[in-house]
Design a protein around this motif. Structure first.
Motif, mmCIF file in Angstrom:
data_model
loop_
_atom_site.group_PDB
_atom_site.id
_atom_site.type_symbol
_atom_site.label_atom_id
_atom_site.label_comp_id
_atom_site.label_asym_id
_atom_site.label_seq_id
_atom_site.Cartn_x
_atom_site.Cartn_y
_atom_site.Cartn_z
ATOM 1 N N MET A 48 5.608 -1.583 6.098
ATOM 2 C CA MET A 48 4.523 -0.751 5.639
ATOM 3 C C MET A 48 4.088 -1.146 4.222
ATOM 4 O O MET A 48 2.899 -1.131 3.926
ATOM 5 C CB MET A 48 4.943 0.702 5.673
ATOM 6 C CG MET A 48 3.863 1.623 5.217
ATOM 7 S SD MET A 48 4.277 3.283 5.669
ATOM 8 C CE MET A 48 3.420 4.157 4.436
ATOM 9 N N TRP A 49 5.041 -1.493 3.368
ATOM 10 C CA TRP A 49 4.696 -1.880 1.998
ATOM 11 C C TRP A 49 3.894 -3.181 1.972
ATOM 12 O O TRP A 49 2.998 -3.335 1.143
ATOM 13 C CB TRP A 49 5.946 -1.998 1.133
ATOM 14 C CG TRP A 49 6.497 -0.653 0.781
ATOM 15 C CD1 TRP A 49 7.595 -0.052 1.318
ATOM 16 C CD2 TRP A 49 5.945 0.276 -0.153
ATOM 17 N NE1 TRP A 49 7.759 1.183 0.765
ATOM 18 C CE2 TRP A 49 6.765 1.418 -0.144
ATOM 19 C CE3 TRP A 49 4.846 0.251 -0.989
ATOM 20 C CZ2 TRP A 49 6.517 2.512 -0.948
ATOM 21 C CZ3 TRP A 49 4.604 1.356 -1.790
ATOM 22 C CH2 TRP A 49 5.430 2.461 -1.760
ATOM 23 N N ALA A 50 4.228 -4.088 2.867
ATOM 24 C CA ALA A 50 3.491 -5.357 2.905
ATOM 25 C C ALA A 50 2.041 -5.119 3.308
ATOM 26 O O ALA A 50 1.124 -5.733 2.748
ATOM 27 C CB ALA A 50 4.163 -6.326 3.873
ATOM 28 N N ARG A 51 1.831 -4.225 4.244
ATOM 29 C CA ARG A 51 0.460 -3.912 4.654
ATOM 30 C C ARG A 51 -0.290 -3.183 3.543
ATOM 31 O O ARG A 51 -1.481 -3.423 3.323
ATOM 32 C CB ARG A 51 0.454 -3.087 5.932
ATOM 33 C CG ARG A 51 0.879 -3.901 7.143
ATOM 34 C CD ARG A 51 0.785 -3.106 8.407
ATOM 35 N NE ARG A 51 1.827 -2.078 8.383
ATOM 36 C CZ ARG A 51 1.950 -1.125 9.299
ATOM 37 N NH1 ARG A 51 1.102 -1.061 10.286
ATOM 38 N NH2 ARG A 51 2.920 -0.259 9.228
ATOM 39 N N ALA A 52 0.409 -2.293 2.839
ATOM 40 C CA ALA A 52 -0.233 -1.574 1.738
ATOM 41 C C ALA A 52 -0.633 -2.535 0.620
ATOM 42 O O ALA A 52 -1.740 -2.442 0.071
ATOM 43 C CB ALA A 52 0.699 -0.492 1.201
ATOM 44 N N LEU A 53 0.248 -3.461 0.291
ATOM 45 C CA LEU A 53 -0.088 -4.443 -0.737
ATOM 46 C C LEU A 53 -1.202 -5.380 -0.285
ATOM 47 O O LEU A 53 -2.047 -5.778 -1.087
ATOM 48 C CB LEU A 53 1.150 -5.241 -1.126
ATOM 49 C CG LEU A 53 2.135 -4.499 -2.025
ATOM 50 C CD1 LEU A 53 3.393 -5.322 -2.225
ATOM 51 C CD2 LEU A 53 1.501 -4.161 -3.345
ATOM 52 N N ALA A 54 -1.202 -5.724 0.991
ATOM 53 C CA ALA A 54 -2.294 -6.545 1.519
ATOM 54 C C ALA A 54 -3.623 -5.803 1.390
ATOM 55 O O ALA A 54 -4.638 -6.389 1.023
ATOM 56 C CB ALA A 54 -2.028 -6.911 2.975
ATOM 57 N N GLY A 55 -3.604 -4.523 1.694
ATOM 58 C CA GLY A 55 -4.828 -3.735 1.570
ATOM 59 C C GLY A 55 -5.302 -3.624 0.135
ATOM 60 O O GLY A 55 -6.497 -3.675 -0.141
ATOM 61 N N LEU A 56 -4.363 -3.485 -0.795
ATOM 62 C CA LEU A 56 -4.750 -3.362 -2.196
ATOM 63 C C LEU A 56 -5.186 -4.682 -2.806
ATOM 64 O O LEU A 56 -6.215 -4.764 -3.467
ATOM 65 C CB LEU A 56 -3.594 -2.774 -3.005
ATOM 66 C CG LEU A 56 -3.289 -1.303 -2.763
ATOM 67 C CD1 LEU A 56 -2.072 -0.880 -3.549
ATOM 68 C CD2 LEU A 56 -4.480 -0.453 -3.134
ATOM 69 N N VAL A 57 -4.423 -5.727 -2.602
ATOM 70 C CA VAL A 57 -4.698 -7.007 -3.263
ATOM 71 C C VAL A 57 -5.751 -7.804 -2.499
ATOM 72 O O VAL A 57 -6.817 -8.124 -3.034
ATOM 73 C CB VAL A 57 -3.402 -7.817 -3.442
ATOM 74 C CG1 VAL A 57 -3.694 -9.171 -4.049
ATOM 75 C CG2 VAL A 57 -2.410 -7.047 -4.301
ATOM 76 N N ALA A 58 -5.453 -8.148 -1.256
ATOM 77 C CA ALA A 58 -6.418 -8.934 -0.477
ATOM 78 C C ALA A 58 -7.663 -8.104 -0.171
ATOM 79 O O ALA A 58 -8.772 -8.640 -0.127
ATOM 80 C CB ALA A 58 -5.775 -9.437 0.807
ATOM 81 N N GLY A 59 -7.478 -6.799 0.012
ATOM 82 C CA GLY A 59 -8.623 -5.926 0.247
ATOM 83 C C GLY A 59 -9.577 -5.877 -0.928
ATOM 84 O O GLY A 59 -10.785 -5.725 -0.760
ATOM 85 N N THR B 247 2.041 -6.170 11.613
ATOM 86 C CA THR B 247 2.938 -6.640 10.563
ATOM 87 C C THR B 247 2.150 -6.884 9.279
ATOM 88 O O THR B 247 0.933 -7.046 9.292
ATOM 89 C CB THR B 247 3.629 -7.960 10.967
ATOM 90 O OG1 THR B 247 2.644 -8.979 11.086
ATOM 91 C CG2 THR B 247 4.391 -7.808 12.275
ATOM 92 N N GLY B 248 2.893 -6.934 8.186
ATOM 93 C CA GLY B 248 2.275 -7.241 6.909
ATOM 94 C C GLY B 248 1.752 -8.656 6.856
ATOM 95 O O GLY B 248 0.735 -8.931 6.214
#
Length: 87
Positions: free
Chosen positions: A1-12, A58-59
């Motif tokens: 879940m943290w990997a997806r959240a960071l992907a949403g924040l940074v890559a998003g 997955t993240g």
């Protein structure tokens, strides 16, 4: 879940930046006239990209898809600028 959240924040963030750039450049006329609407649209774009990250299992997939979308968006912006399709 943290990997997806960071992907949403940074890559998003970069997906939203590319989308806001397209909002600024695609309407006819000078891009300076569309800078305020594109900056206002940036936050909803970023929120949508962050939510999109949680649609993946997955993240790694979230990072891959969001990263590829950001690269495609910036490549499109670069293509528009190089071909002088924007003022």
């Amino acid at each position: 879940m943290w990997a997806r959240a960071l992907a949403g924040l940074v890559a998003g963030f970069f997906v939203a930046a590319a989308a806001a750039g397209l909002v600024a450049w695609l309407p006819s006329g000078p891009w300076q006239a569309a800078i305020v609407p594109s900056l206002i649209a940036f936050i909803p774009f970023w929120m949508l990209a962050a939510l999109w990250a949680f649609a993946f299992r997955t993240g790694l997939r979230a990072w891959g898809w969001l990263g590829a979308t950001a690269l495609a968006g910036f490549a499109l912006l670069w293509l528009l600028r190089v071909n002088h399709w924007v003022v």
